[in-house]
Design an enzyme around this catalytic site. Structure first.
Site, short mmCIF file in Angstrom:
data_model
loop_
_atom_site.label_atom_id
_atom_site.label_comp_id
_atom_site.label_asym_id
_atom_site.label_seq_id
_atom_site.Cartn_x
_atom_site.Cartn_y
_atom_site.Cartn_z
N HIS A 73 8.87 -0.67 -2.71
CA HIS A 73 8.85 -2.08 -2.96
C HIS A 73 7.14 -2.44 -2.84
O HIS A 73 6.98 -3.10 -3.72
CB HIS A 73 9.44 -2.59 -1.42
CG HIS A 73 9.26 -4.09 -1.38
ND1 HIS A 73 10.13 -4.94 -1.61
CD2 HIS A 73 8.20 -4.83 -0.85
CE1 HIS A 73 9.65 -6.15 -1.27
NE2 HIS A 73 8.53 -6.32 -0.90
N GLU A 74 6.54 -1.61 -1.98
CA GLU A 74 5.00 -2.11 -1.68
C GLU A 74 4.45 -1.47 -3.20
O GLU A 74 3.45 -2.12 -3.53
CB GLU A 74 4.52 -1.22 -0.60
CG GLU A 74 5.07 -1.56 0.77
CD GLU A 74 5.21 -3.14 1.07
OE1 GLU A 74 4.34 -3.88 0.28
OE2 GLU A 74 5.96 -3.71 1.60
N HIS A 106 4.51 -4.14 -5.58
CA HIS A 106 3.28 -4.97 -5.39
C HIS A 106 2.04 -4.65 -6.01
O HIS A 106 1.29 -5.46 -6.48
CB HIS A 106 3.34 -5.58 -3.81
CG HIS A 106 4.32 -6.40 -3.17
ND1 HIS A 106 4.64 -7.57 -3.85
CD2 HIS A 106 5.26 -6.23 -2.18
CE1 HIS A 106 5.79 -7.80 -2.87
NE2 HIS A 106 5.91 -7.17 -2.05
#
Length: 336
Positions: free
Chosen positions: A252-253, A256
């Site tokens: 997920h990170e 980003h």
């Protein structure tokens, strides 16, 4: 929509793996042995006001445990912040299009294989597991999970990215543990530890504050010392963070870091996360609420997307639109 059978295979592989070497494509780093380096608390000399806000909230992103309460999610950008970022992104894409002769950037780049060098900084209180000193095997398993997720092997769209662990840096420093988002201590930590150029992924592991699972910076025109990804160490495969210990906080990170917003960015109105093939979602999903539909626009909520807040067991995919956005952003902001 049920979980695809391949998801279980990916999870087991992520936990069992102890090494993975990728050697693909245009931006690569040769296979290097993992190194272990210790730093003393003296590195934090001069530290003060650990809770002083200093990070720019427009440049960071976060993941919160389901049901967690956070006064300010550093990734939930305002409409004006998104407009500003997207305008800059569009301008940079246009500039690059002129340089390459107006060819289709997304189509041109999608077939490329980009291997991202990864440097992991383990921030620990002491040399015990309880003090943040997780084993190398968990870090290797996290790299395996990233490669599975971004290759499409877990069931989603294949992206252009692979990841290669370059080194592990172990830092014993009680002033930086736990890691607190937006503080002077975080800035000091990253300023002292970050290595490499814009194409190097620096991951900081440790105990985190405020119920956060992790946060990341979005790409920017110029390299900032804050650039990188922070992840709760016990969210790595085999960790103790119940429902969030299969490695997808890392996935997920990194999404980003490669310019993806949350699937629920902007809610049901406007352009949302700026990706047309992720259905609009009014708010973050928690758990694995199959059939959830919070917006009147077509499509159920994308609860299986890596950029939602679902349990790790529920996440398995990026979409083709997300894959295209990531490679366009890579070529615009991070390519060497």
């Amino acid at each position: 929509m049920g979980l695809r059978p391949v998801l279980l295979n990916r999870r087991l592989a992520g936990i069992a793996s102890t090494s993975l070497v990728m050697a693909l494509g245009l931006v690569t780093v040769g296979a290097l042995p993992a190194a272990t380096i210790s730093a003393s608390p003296a590195m934090a000399a001069g530290h003060a006001h650990a809770d002083e806000e200093c990070a720019d909230p427009t440049g960071s992103a976060a993941r919160v445990r389901g049901g967690g309460v956070l006064a300010h999610d550093p990734n939930e950008l305002t409409k004006s912040q998104v407009i500003q970022r997207e305008a800059e992104f569009a301008d940079l894409l246009q500039e690059r299009a002129k340089r390459v002769g107006q060819r289709s950037l997304g189509t041109q780049a999608a077939a490329a294989s980009v291997t991202i060098p990864v440097v992991v900084h383990v921030i620990r209180r002491d040399t015990t597991r309880a003090g943040g000193n997780i084993p190398d095997s968990m870090i290797q398993s996290q790299i395996n999970v990233l490669n599975q997720a971004f290759s499409g092997a877990s069931g989603g769209a294949a992206t252009a990215f692979a990841f290669q662990l370059q080194s592990i840096n172990r830092v014993t420093n009680t002033s930086w543990y736990p890691i607190r988002q937006g503080t002077t201590a975080e800035r000091q930590m990253k300023t002292q530890l970050r290595v490499g150029g814009k194409n190097t992924l620096n991951i900081y592991l440790g105990a985190l504050s405020n119920n956060l699972l992790g946060w990341a910076t979005f790409p920017q025109r110029t390299l900032n010392s804050m650039d990188g990804v922070v992840v709760l160490s016990e969210s790595l495969p085999g960790g103790t963070a119940t429902n969030y210990n299969q490695g997808d906080t890392g996935t997920h990170e990194v999404g980003h870091w490669l310019n993806l917003y949350h699937t629920f960015q902007g809610g049901c109105s406007g352009s949302g996360d700026q990706v047309s093939d992720t259905p609009a979602e009014a708010s973050p999903a928690s758990g694995c609420p199959t059939g959830r539909d919070t917006c009147s626009a077509p499509g159920l909520d994308p609860i299986t997307n890596f950029m939602d807040y679902s349990y790790d067991s529920c996440m398995y995919q990026f979409t083709p639109g997300q894959a295209s956005r990531m490679i366009s952003a890579w070529n615009t902001y991070r390519a060497a």
